[in-house]
Design a protein around this motif. Structure first.
Motif, mmCIF file in Angstrom:
data_model
loop_
_atom_site.group_PDB
_atom_site.id
_atom_site.type_symbol
_atom_site.label_atom_id
_atom_site.label_comp_id
_atom_site.label_asym_id
_atom_site.label_seq_id
_atom_site.Cartn_x
_atom_site.Cartn_y
_atom_site.Cartn_z
ATOM 1 N N ALA A 103 6.734 16.243 -40.848
ATOM 2 C CA ALA A 103 6.203 15.432 -39.750
ATOM 3 C C ALA A 103 7.261 14.474 -39.246
ATOM 4 C CB ALA A 103 4.971 14.664 -40.220
ATOM 5 N N GLU A 104 7.991 13.868 -40.177
ATOM 6 C CA GLU A 104 8.998 12.878 -39.811
ATOM 7 C C GLU A 104 10.100 13.489 -38.954
ATOM 8 O OE1 GLU A 104 6.831 11.645 -43.459
ATOM 9 O OE2 GLU A 104 7.837 13.499 -42.885
ATOM 10 N N THR A 105 10.549 14.683 -39.316
ATOM 11 C CA THR A 105 11.593 15.349 -38.536
ATOM 12 C C THR A 105 11.065 15.760 -37.174
ATOM 13 O OG1 THR A 105 12.782 16.058 -40.523
ATOM 14 C CG2 THR A 105 13.193 17.308 -38.494
ATOM 15 N N ALA A 106 9.853 16.291 -37.123
ATOM 16 C CA ALA A 106 9.269 16.682 -35.836
ATOM 17 C C ALA A 106 9.157 15.473 -34.909
ATOM 18 C CB ALA A 106 7.902 17.327 -36.042
ATOM 19 N N ARG A 107 8.696 14.357 -35.429
ATOM 20 C CA ARG A 107 8.571 13.142 -34.616
ATOM 21 C C ARG A 107 9.937 12.690 -34.093
ATOM 22 N NH1 ARG A 107 3.810 10.173 -34.964
ATOM 23 N NH2 ARG A 107 2.298 10.915 -36.477
ATOM 24 N N ALA A 108 10.925 12.706 -34.965
ATOM 25 C CA ALA A 108 12.276 12.295 -34.556
ATOM 26 C C ALA A 108 12.850 13.256 -33.520
ATOM 27 C CB ALA A 108 13.185 12.202 -35.782
ATOM 28 N N MET A 109 12.550 14.540 -33.653
ATOM 29 C CA MET A 109 13.012 15.525 -32.674
ATOM 30 C C MET A 109 12.392 15.267 -31.303
ATOM 31 S SD MET A 109 12.852 19.020 -34.990
ATOM 32 C CE MET A 109 13.139 20.135 -33.599
ATOM 33 N N ALA A 110 11.091 15.002 -31.272
ATOM 34 C CA ALA A 110 10.417 14.750 -29.993
ATOM 35 C C ALA A 110 10.968 13.498 -29.327
ATOM 36 C CB ALA A 110 8.908 14.627 -30.204
ATOM 37 N N GLN A 111 11.148 12.444 -30.110
ATOM 38 C CA GLN A 111 11.705 11.218 -29.549
ATOM 39 C C GLN A 111 13.132 11.443 -29.085
ATOM 40 O OE1 GLN A 111 9.944 8.226 -28.955
ATOM 41 N NE2 GLN A 111 11.755 8.034 -27.660
ATOM 42 N N GLY A 112 13.889 12.204 -29.869
ATOM 43 C CA GLY A 112 15.272 12.512 -29.494
ATOM 44 C C GLY A 112 15.358 13.315 -28.208
ATOM 45 N N ALA A 113 14.401 14.218 -28.000
ATOM 46 C CA ALA A 113 14.392 14.999 -26.756
ATOM 47 C C ALA A 113 14.167 14.084 -25.557
ATOM 48 C CB ALA A 113 13.321 16.084 -26.820
ATOM 49 N N LEU A 114 13.308 13.091 -25.695
ATOM 50 C CA LEU A 114 13.117 12.124 -24.607
ATOM 51 C C LEU A 114 14.377 11.285 -24.406
ATOM 52 C CD1 LEU A 114 9.514 10.616 -24.918
ATOM 53 C CD2 LEU A 114 10.352 12.361 -23.332
ATOM 54 N N ASP A 115 14.953 10.837 -25.516
ATOM 55 C CA ASP A 115 16.133 9.968 -25.442
ATOM 56 C C ASP A 115 17.342 10.666 -24.837
ATOM 57 O OD1 ASP A 115 14.588 8.012 -26.648
ATOM 58 O OD2 ASP A 115 15.505 8.256 -28.635
ATOM 59 N N HIS A 116 17.406 11.994 -24.966
ATOM 60 C CA HIS A 116 18.568 12.754 -24.504
ATOM 61 C C HIS A 116 18.258 13.607 -23.273
ATOM 62 C CE1 HIS A 116 19.689 11.638 -28.612
ATOM 63 N NE2 HIS A 116 20.915 11.640 -28.136
ATOM 64 N N SER A 117 17.267 13.177 -22.493
ATOM 65 C CA SER A 117 16.884 13.935 -21.303
ATOM 66 C C SER A 117 16.343 12.994 -20.232
ATOM 67 C CB SER A 117 15.811 14.972 -21.655
ATOM 68 O OG SER A 117 14.557 14.340 -21.884
ATOM 69 N N LEU A 118 15.963 13.592 -19.131
ATOM 70 C CA LEU A 118 15.305 12.867 -18.043
ATOM 71 C C LEU A 118 13.804 13.094 -18.073
ATOM 72 C CD1 LEU A 118 17.856 13.825 -15.241
ATOM 73 C CD2 LEU A 118 17.802 11.722 -16.608
#
Length: 163
Positions: A79-94
């Motif tokens: 769960a922790e990795t999935a959450r970090a991935m989703a947040q990272g996708a927002l942080d590294h995109s528009l």
């Protein structure tokens, strides 16, 4: 299943376009299948920003900024990795919405703690929290697990786009 995926992807694109929302995906075990489903829809370019295929732990860190300590402490399938991935996708995109998928698609690689068919999903909307869903699809084929994961990811995005 293919038709269901297309119907859901089409519904997502319409909702995202109507809401003027942009979408990003961060995929591990699905290897880009969610991004492919979305971009199969004509006009998706108005709603889809980008997709990250982060199959390796290094890619999760390098492309999405997932802290290596999260993966070390909880594993790539968590769960922790999935959450970090989703947040990272927002942080590294528009994007305004992002979905992340990480799991064990099989047929090997599972364990008692993390069996084949275990998939973690996270969905994030810019300025809001990150939701998590854990699914245990069971001993299906690799293709069936990946297809079921695509459907679940699209459902999460559709729900997030409706808010």
């Amino acid at each position: 299943m293919e038709n269901m995926i297309y119907v859901k992807a089409n519904m997502l694109v319409v909702k995202a376009k109507n809401g003027r929302l942009r979408i990003a995906t961060a995929e591990s075990c699905t290897g880009g299948l969610v991004a492919a489903a979305i971009t199969d829809v004509p006009g998706a370019s108005e709603a889809f920003d980008r997709g990250f295929v982060t199959y390796s732990n290094a890619a999760k860190h390098d492309m999405l900024g997932v802290d290596e300590r999260i993966i070390e402490a909880h594993g790539a399938v968590s769960a922790e990795t999935a959450r970090a991935m989703a947040q990272g996708a927002l942080d590294h995109s528009l994007a305004d919405l992002a979905v992340a998928i990480t799991g064990v698609a099989g047929p090997g690689g599972g364990s008692a703690e993390k069996p084949v068919g275990l998939v973690h999903f996270a969905c994030a909307r810019r300025g809001e929290g990150v939701t998590h869903v854990e699914r245990r699809f069971g001993p299906l084929s690799r293709r069936e697990i990946r297809d079921a994961a695509v459907v679940q990811a699209l459902d999460l995005l559709i729900e997030a786009a409706a808010d």
